[in-house]
Design a protein around this motif. Structure first.
Motif, PDB file in Angstrom:
ATOM      1  N   ASN A 178     -39.128  30.500  37.605  1.00 32.79           N
ATOM      2  CA  ASN A 178     -39.511  30.619  36.152  1.00 32.79           C
ATOM      3  C   ASN A 178     -38.102  31.081  35.277  1.00 32.79           C
ATOM      4  O   ASN A 178     -37.862  30.439  34.313  1.00 32.79           O
ATOM      5  N   GLN A 179     -37.422  32.087  36.268  1.00 34.74           N
ATOM      6  CA  GLN A 179     -36.501  32.867  35.348  1.00 34.74           C
ATOM      7  C   GLN A 179     -35.439  31.762  35.448  1.00 34.74           C
ATOM      8  O   GLN A 179     -34.380  31.443  34.545  1.00 34.74           O
ATOM      9  N   TYR A 180     -35.108  31.212  36.541  1.00 32.85           N
ATOM     10  CA  TYR A 180     -34.040  29.834  36.625  1.00 32.85           C
ATOM     11  C   TYR A 180     -34.297  28.671  35.614  1.00 32.85           C
ATOM     12  O   TYR A 180     -33.342  28.448  34.927  1.00 32.85           O
ATOM     13  N   SER A 181     -35.390  28.459  35.471  1.00 32.15           N
ATOM     14  CA  SER A 181     -35.911  27.240  34.595  1.00 32.15           C
ATOM     15  C   SER A 181     -35.520  27.603  32.967  1.00 32.15           C
ATOM     16  O   SER A 181     -35.065  27.147  32.241  1.00 32.15           O
ATOM     17  N   LEU A 182     -35.816  28.970  32.810  1.00 33.65           N
ATOM     18  CA  LEU A 182     -35.660  29.645  31.481  1.00 33.65           C
ATOM     19  C   LEU A 182     -34.200  29.782  31.096  1.00 33.65           C
ATOM     20  O   LEU A 182     -33.731  29.346  29.993  1.00 33.65           O
ATOM     21  N   GLY A 183     -33.387  30.113  32.295  1.00 31.93           N
ATOM     22  CA  GLY A 183     -32.048  30.011  31.908  1.00 31.93           C
ATOM     23  C   GLY A 183     -31.291  28.304  31.790  1.00 31.93           C
ATOM     24  O   GLY A 183     -30.567  28.493  30.782  1.00 31.93           O
ATOM     25  N   LEU A 184     -32.044  27.670  32.219  1.00 27.93           N
ATOM     26  CA  LEU A 184     -31.495  26.000  32.134  1.00 27.93           C
ATOM     27  C   LEU A 184     -31.965  25.637  30.935  1.00 27.93           C
ATOM     28  O   LEU A 184     -31.189  24.937  30.256  1.00 27.93           O
ATOM     29  N   ALA A 185     -33.162  25.969  30.273  1.00 25.38           N
ATOM     30  CA  ALA A 185     -33.460  25.709  28.986  1.00 25.38           C
ATOM     31  C   ALA A 185     -32.803  26.265  27.912  1.00 25.38           C
ATOM     32  O   ALA A 185     -32.306  25.807  26.966  1.00 25.38           O
ATOM     33  N   LEU A 186     -32.251  27.467  28.068  1.00 28.02           N
ATOM     34  CA  LEU A 186     -31.492  28.325  27.086  1.00 28.02           C
ATOM     35  C   LEU A 186     -30.036  27.761  27.001  1.00 28.02           C
ATOM     36  O   LEU A 186     -29.429  27.469  26.003  1.00 28.02           O
ATOM     37  N   ARG A 187     -29.684  27.120  28.164  1.00 35.12           N
ATOM     38  CA  ARG A 187     -28.344  26.507  28.358  1.00 35.12           C
ATOM     39  C   ARG A 187     -28.107  25.180  27.538  1.00 35.12           C
ATOM     40  O   ARG A 187     -27.189  24.888  26.795  1.00 35.12           O
ATOM     41  N   ALA A 188     -29.404  24.656  27.711  1.00 37.81           N
ATOM     42  CA  ALA A 188     -29.606  23.272  26.882  1.00 37.81           C
ATOM     43  C   ALA A 188     -29.619  23.512  25.644  1.00 37.81           C
ATOM     44  O   ALA A 188     -29.089  22.518  24.713  1.00 37.81           O
ATOM     45  N   LEU A 189     -29.955  24.727  25.129  1.00 38.36           N
ATOM     46  CA  LEU A 189     -30.083  24.792  23.684  1.00 38.36           C
ATOM     47  C   LEU A 189     -28.629  25.393  23.337  1.00 38.36           C
ATOM     48  O   LEU A 189     -28.470  25.668  21.835  1.00 38.36           O
ATOM     49  N   GLY A 190     -27.993  25.744  24.169  1.00 39.14           N
ATOM     50  CA  GLY A 190     -26.538  26.357  23.676  1.00 39.14           C
ATOM     51  C   GLY A 190     -26.389  27.617  23.630  1.00 39.14           C
ATOM     52  O   GLY A 190     -25.345  28.357  23.019  1.00 39.14           O
ATOM     53  N   ARG A 191     -27.594  28.137  24.224  1.00 39.44           N
ATOM     54  CA  ARG A 191     -27.562  29.866  23.995  1.00 39.44           C
ATOM     55  C   ARG A 191     -26.955  30.264  25.289  1.00 39.44           C
ATOM     56  O   ARG A 191     -27.789  30.834  26.258  1.00 39.44           O
ATOM     57  N   GLU A 192     -25.737  30.102  25.528  1.00 40.57           N
ATOM     58  CA  GLU A 192     -25.365  30.463  26.840  1.00 40.57           C
ATOM     59  C   GLU A 192     -25.345  31.936  27.300  1.00 40.57           C
ATOM     60  O   GLU A 192     -25.303  32.377  28.564  1.00 40.57           O
ATOM     61  N   LYS A 193     -25.219  32.859  26.202  1.00 33.62           N
ATOM     62  CA  LYS A 193     -25.138  34.233  26.465  1.00 33.62           C
ATOM     63  C   LYS A 193     -26.537  34.725  27.239  1.00 33.62           C
ATOM     64  O   LYS A 193     -26.732  35.282  27.927  1.00 33.62           O
ATOM     65  N   LEU A 218     -23.900  28.275  38.718  1.00 38.39           N
ATOM     66  CA  LEU A 218     -24.075  28.119  37.357  1.00 38.39           C
ATOM     67  C   LEU A 218     -23.787  29.248  36.653  1.00 38.39           C
ATOM     68  O   LEU A 218     -23.102  28.975  35.521  1.00 38.39           O
ATOM     69  N   LEU A 219     -24.000  30.513  37.110  1.00 40.22           N
ATOM     70  CA  LEU A 219     -23.582  31.553  36.286  1.00 40.22           C
ATOM     71  C   LEU A 219     -22.052  31.730  36.025  1.00 40.22           C
ATOM     72  O   LEU A 219     -21.570  32.131  35.226  1.00 40.22           O
ATOM     73  N   THR A 220     -21.313  31.226  36.873  1.00 43.45           N
ATOM     74  CA  THR A 220     -19.904  31.310  37.083  1.00 43.45           C
ATOM     75  C   THR A 220     -19.460  30.485  35.828  1.00 43.45           C
ATOM     76  O   THR A 220     -18.455  30.832  34.856  1.00 43.45           O
ATOM     77  N   VAL A 221     -19.858  29.209  35.774  1.00 49.44           N
ATOM     78  CA  VAL A 221     -19.541  28.213  34.821  1.00 49.44           C
ATOM     79  C   VAL A 221     -19.806  28.890  33.587  1.00 49.44           C
ATOM     80  O   VAL A 221     -19.199  28.808  32.621  1.00 49.44           O
ATOM     81  N   LEU A 222     -21.187  29.277  33.406  1.00 49.88           N
ATOM     82  CA  LEU A 222     -21.701  29.888  32.090  1.00 49.88           C
ATOM     83  C   LEU A 222     -20.862  31.167  31.702  1.00 49.88           C
ATOM     84  O   LEU A 222     -20.684  31.214  30.334  1.00 49.88           O
ATOM     85  N   GLN A 223     -20.627  31.910  32.524  1.00 51.07           N
ATOM     86  CA  GLN A 223     -19.807  33.231  32.037  1.00 51.07           C
ATOM     87  C   GLN A 223     -18.374  32.681  31.567  1.00 51.07           C
ATOM     88  O   GLN A 223     -17.892  33.263  30.657  1.00 51.07           O
ATOM     89  N   GLU A 224     -17.958  31.887  32.248  1.00 55.38           N
ATOM     90  CA  GLU A 224     -16.546  31.368  31.814  1.00 55.38           C
ATOM     91  C   GLU A 224     -16.741  30.744  30.335  1.00 55.38           C
ATOM     92  O   GLU A 224     -15.808  30.950  29.455  1.00 55.38           O
ATOM     93  N   ARG A 225     -17.759  29.867  30.164  1.00 59.61           N
ATOM     94  CA  ARG A 225     -17.887  29.425  28.742  1.00 59.61           C
ATOM     95  C   ARG A 225     -18.393  30.408  27.826  1.00 59.61           C
ATOM     96  O   ARG A 225     -17.843  30.334  26.630  1.00 59.61           O
ATOM     97  N   ALA A 226     -18.986  31.253  28.108  1.00 57.78           N
ATOM     98  CA  ALA A 226     -19.593  32.594  27.189  1.00 57.78           C
ATOM     99  C   ALA A 226     -18.354  33.074  26.953  1.00 57.78           C
ATOM    100  O   ALA A 226     -18.265  33.698  25.443  1.00 57.78           O
ATOM    101  N   GLU A 227     -17.488  33.498  27.621  1.00 55.86           N
ATOM    102  CA  GLU A 227     -16.151  34.322  27.278  1.00 55.86           C
ATOM    103  C   GLU A 227     -15.013  33.242  26.630  1.00 55.86           C
ATOM    104  O   GLU A 227     -14.024  33.709  26.300  1.00 55.86           O
ATOM    105  N   ASP A 228     -15.550  31.789  26.582  1.00 54.62           N
ATOM    106  CA  ASP A 228     -14.531  31.051  26.112  1.00 54.62           C
ATOM    107  C   ASP A 228     -13.129  31.028  26.770  1.00 54.62           C
ATOM    108  O   ASP A 228     -12.257  30.927  26.028  1.00 54.62           O
ATOM    109  N   LYS A 229     -13.531  30.938  28.021  1.00 57.42           N
ATOM    110  CA  LYS A 229     -12.288  30.828  28.847  1.00 57.42           C
ATOM    111  C   LYS A 229     -11.779  29.368  29.081  1.00 57.42           C
ATOM    112  O   LYS A 229     -12.420  28.535  29.671  1.00 57.42           O
ATOM    113  N   ARG A 230     -10.766  29.144  28.265  1.00 58.16           N
ATOM    114  CA  ARG A 230     -10.175  27.693  28.072  1.00 58.16           C
ATOM    115  C   ARG A 230      -8.739  27.445  29.216  1.00 58.16           C
ATOM    116  O   ARG A 230      -8.680  26.198  29.429  1.00 58.16           O
ATOM    117  N   LEU A 231      -8.198  28.589  29.533  1.00 60.44           N
ATOM    118  CA  LEU A 231      -7.270  28.427  30.333  1.00 60.44           C
ATOM    119  C   LEU A 231      -7.462  28.706  31.674  1.00 60.44           C
ATOM    120  O   LEU A 231      -8.192  29.892  32.104  1.00 60.44           O
TER     121      LEU A 231
END
Length: 507
Positions: A178-193, A218-231
């Motif tokens: 349930n917690q994992y699915s909640l994370g996926l739904a929040l990601r789909a809404l763009g609420r990555e933090k 998935l956490l690794t990807v989201l953390q990079e995006r949340a930090e706006d790591k572009r390089l």
């Protein structure tokens, strides 16, 4: 006898008739009692089999029990459970609907019916059943989770988040899902933090669970995006021994180094779209054969789009690049390349990638060659590779097939090729990663006028590696490359082994 009957008084007549009816009814009642007892015995055995995970055996016992007592709702309920556990959702639906005809207010039957409908991807119908259960028992175990899943499948992520948050679960495994699915739904809404926070909690619930591997990726990807790591940067330095630095029939052994630098910068990111530029430089130094030092410089642009295919997550990518290869410090070859890829994730463990690539190979100084030796060529490739993750995402195996065709200026360099590819990735004790990648490439060149007869090559390549992160962002890698090209033309028979030890730094 008739006279005797007529002479009897009414009360004795009634008693006699009642006695007769009882005499007829006793065998029927005995049979009914016997059927009930047999059904109970079979049902008890079936429940034990179900609890031990022997679902097929439980189903056989339950079907027999159902034959003896068709109205036994507990038997019908467990039939639904057993069929659902085996993925036979249509049969589960059939029996559960029968049960609801007898007990329309039984929320357990309706809950299992919702699961069977969800398993058949009838999300709207499943949602109706789960909502009915939720209205009657809002605190029922996991009903909020399944309602959230239905809304997630309907892409109503906001509503899904609400039900995931309201879900009640007494089992750690389902709480984690349930917690994992909640994370996926929040990601789909763009609420990555928020998604990062929920997924982090999911890992804590059961750190050794199979779902933790995909969650951490998935956490690794989201953390990079949340930090706006572009390089992203990567620098690798290897020391190596090469048994055939020239990669030719006449082997030249050499010790040396390999240096590889890569930089990726994401310059555009919006919704499902993402675009980046890439630069990489590779340099080999062969201390015993400097004339075969290789230098490769690549510049590329990448475009990615996230979408869905038949309700499955998918990712389309387009890569355009050009690289220039130097041999011994002199320009040898340039390769403009366009690659289209499409990846579909069938479930948390399986995903498939389709490839379509076009490439031009332009050799420098080709004017010095005769027309028969001209190697300028257009190469087209199509391929399909399937990946399977297991062990909670800690291990992976892949296999696939590529077909390529090369049309060269000199006919003796044109070929049709078939390539089988396979790979294995394992997580070993002490956080060591083992990887093996192999390919077998068969190429048919056709007639070789210079030597007479047809040329066919069979090239086998195996790359094995062990790696361990020895410090944050710093990885130590030991690897061995084994390359054999078996050709019908002796000049193209090549054998090569490269063993290297190196460090890779990533940012």
């Amino acid at each position: 006898m008739v006279e005797l009957f007529l002479t009897l008084k009414p009360a004795p007549i009634i008693c006699l008739l009642a006695f007769g009816f009882l005499a007829l009814a006793v065998p029927t009642a005995s049979r009914a009692q016997g059927n009930f007892e047999t059904a109970e015995i079979l049902f008890t055995r079936a429940v034990l089999a179900y609890d031990e995970g022997r679902y097929a055996e439980a189903t056989r016992e339950l079907l027999q029990a159902h034959g003896f007592d068709p109205g036994h709702t507990d038997v019908i309920y467990y039939l639904g459970l057993s069929y659902n556990a085996q993925g036979n959702f249509d049969q589960a639906e059939r029996y559960l609907r029968r049960g609801l005809e007898r007990a329309p207010k039984n929320s357990d039957l309706r809950y299992q019916l919702g699961i069977s409908l969800y398993g058949q991807k009838k999300f709207d119908n499943a949602l109706n059943e789960f909502l009915t259960v939720y209205k009657a028992e809002p605190r029922k175990d996991n009903v909020g989770y399944y309602i959230g899943l239905c809304y997630y499948q309907k892409k109503d992520y906001e509503t899904a988040v609400g039900y995931f948050r309201k879900n009640v679960s007494t089992q750690a495994k389902t709480r984690q899902l349930n917690q994992y699915s909640l994370g996926l739904a929040l990601r789909a809404l763009g609420r990555e933090k928020e998604a990062v926070a929920e997924l982090t909690e999911a890992v804590k619930i059961e750190p050794a669970a199979p779902i933790v591997g995909p969650t951490q990726q998935l956490l690794t990807v989201l953390q990079e995006r949340a930090e706006d790591k572009r390089l992203r940067l990567q620098v690798a330095l290897n020391g190596q021994y090469d048994s055939n630095a020239a990669g030719a029939n006449d082997a030249k052994r050499s010790y040396g180094n390999l240096i590889n630098v890569r930089a990726d910068y994401t310059f555009y990111r919006s919704g499902p779209w993402e675009s980046s530029v890439t630069y990489s430089a590779l340099q080999t130094l062969n201390y015993n054969a400097h004339s075969f030092d290789l230098s490769d410089h690549l510049l590329g642009v990448n475009l990615y789009y996230k979408t869905h295919l038949a309700e499955m997550p998918a990712n389309a990518g387009l890569q355009l690049s050009n690289d220039i290869l130097l041999l011994g410090g002199e320009k040898l070859l340039q390769r403009p390349t366009g690659t289209f890829s499409f990846t579909v994730q069938e479930d948390s463990s399986n995903f498939t990638t389709a490839l379509l690539r076009g490439q031009y190979k332009g050799f420098f100084h080709h004017q010095d060659y005769s027309s028969i030796d001209r190697r300028d060529a257009v190469n087209g490739l199509v391929g399909l590779v399937h990946f399977i993750r297991f062990g909670g995402g800690r291990h992976q195996v892949n296999f696939g097939y590529h077909f390529d065709r090369e049309d060269a200026g000199g006919k003796e360099w044109s070929y049709l090729g078939h390539k089988a590819v396979a790979g294995l990735l394992l997580s070993l004790p002490w956080e060591i990663r083992a990887a093996v990648n192999a390919e077998y490439h068969t190429r048919f060149y056709g007639d070789q006028s210079a030597v007479g007869g047809d040329r066919a090559d069979d090239e086998a390549i195996v790359l094995a590696a062990l790696s361990k992160e020895i410090a944050p962002k710093l990885t130590l890698t030991l690897q061995h490359l084994w390359d054999r090209n078996y050709s019908t033309v002796s000049d193209f028979r090549v054998s090569r082994n490269v063993t290297s030890l190196g460090m890779t730094w990533r940012y």
